[in-house]
Write an enzyme that holds these catalytic residues in place. Structure first.
Site, mmCIF file in Angstrom:
data_model
loop_
_atom_site.group_PDB
_atom_site.id
_atom_site.type_symbol
_atom_site.label_atom_id
_atom_site.label_comp_id
_atom_site.label_asym_id
_atom_site.label_seq_id
_atom_site.Cartn_x
_atom_site.Cartn_y
_atom_site.Cartn_z
ATOM 1 N N HIS A 139 -44.957 8.322 -8.301
ATOM 2 C CA HIS A 139 -44.890 8.071 -6.768
ATOM 3 C C HIS A 139 -45.999 9.241 -6.380
ATOM 4 O O HIS A 139 -45.748 10.462 -6.428
ATOM 5 C CB HIS A 139 -43.463 8.733 -6.382
ATOM 6 N N GLU A 162 -44.126 3.903 -6.027
ATOM 7 C CA GLU A 162 -43.559 4.048 -4.845
ATOM 8 C C GLU A 162 -44.085 5.226 -3.882
ATOM 9 O O GLU A 162 -44.915 6.027 -4.567
ATOM 10 C CB GLU A 162 -41.940 4.391 -5.219
ATOM 11 N N HIS A 208 -32.406 7.774 -7.454
ATOM 12 C CA HIS A 208 -32.442 9.148 -6.956
ATOM 13 C C HIS A 208 -31.124 10.076 -7.475
ATOM 14 O O HIS A 208 -29.782 9.521 -7.167
ATOM 15 C CB HIS A 208 -32.527 9.119 -5.463
#
Length: 237
Positions: free
Chosen positions: A43, A70, A190
């Site tokens: 990310h 991401e 997450h």
């Protein structure tokens, strides 16, 4: 089979604390692959406080598993993804200064924006995934964008799980059923951990991929990376 994608942002955080190349982020990606991970997630953020642009290109050139990038689809992010051509791009509604992802998209309000992005990435052969919560209408609008998958934001599940596992997982079960009915692939990520991952998997065995970083890298400090990846993969059985 639910695949394990290891988010290696935290490895880059450790490296950047001192500069240089220790630990070597690309080598960790290679080792995660060697130890059984089916994917690598990064990310990159605008300030490059962990994963850098150079890391993204370096990792892409060295791994053989799926590569998932991401992030928030800023112009720079879009350009990077189209140049790298990962297996998957996961669109996340992060503010530039966000410490970590903390919400899914409002796909109704952002419908045209997301639809255009999906078209753009799919036109160059990149699978798309949209980060969402469990709201049924949000998932329905995600499906209308033409995205291949959604990624369910599982922090609410992880927070409630120690107090009431059944109540924690139920919204995610219902959301996953809706997504599946709409023809969407389902990812999740997450705050998933060795404590809560297997229960999620047992209740939603058709999840295609879980993306796990913070807990997995933290566990590896005690167990070692190879044993940790094996333990997480064991939760997906």
């Amino acid at each position: 089979m639910t695949k394990l994608s290891v988010n290696i942002n935290k490895v880059a955080t450790i490296r950047n604390a001192r500069g240089g190349s220790v630990p070597n982020v690309a080598q960790v990606a290679i080792d995660c692959e060697k130890f059984g991970a089916e994917g690598i997630t990064v990310h990159p953020r605008p300030d490059q406080r962990h994963i850098t642009i150079n890391d993204v290109f370096d990792i892409k050139s060295k791994i053989k598993t799926e590569f998932n990038i991401e992030g928030y689809p800023s112009p720079d992010f879009i350009k990077l993804v189209k140049e790298v051509k990962p297996t998957q791009v996961t669109l996340v509604p992060d503010a530039p200064d966000a410490i970590t992802s903390n919400a899914g998209w409002d796909t109704k309000i952002n419908f045209q924006f997301l639809s255009d992005l999906v078209d753009e990435f799919r036109s160059v052969g990149i699978r798309t995934s949209i980060f969402t919560g469990t709201d049924t209408e949000i998932i329905e609008y995600a499906a209308k964008t033409g995205t291949d998958r959604i990624e369910l934001y599982t922090e609410p599940y992880a927070t409630l799980y120690p107090k009431d596992a059944e109540a924690a997982v139920q919204p995610f079960v219902e959301a996953a059923k809706v997504a599946k009915r709409l023809g969407l692939g389902i990812n999740a990520g997450h705050d998933l951990s060795l404590e809560n991952l297997n229960f999620l998997y047992k209740n939603i065995p058709f999840i295609e991929e879980v993306s796990i970083g913070h807990a997995l890298i933290s566990d590896a400090l005690y167990l070692g990376l190879e044993r940790t990846i094996a333990a997480y993969k064991n939760c997906l059985k």
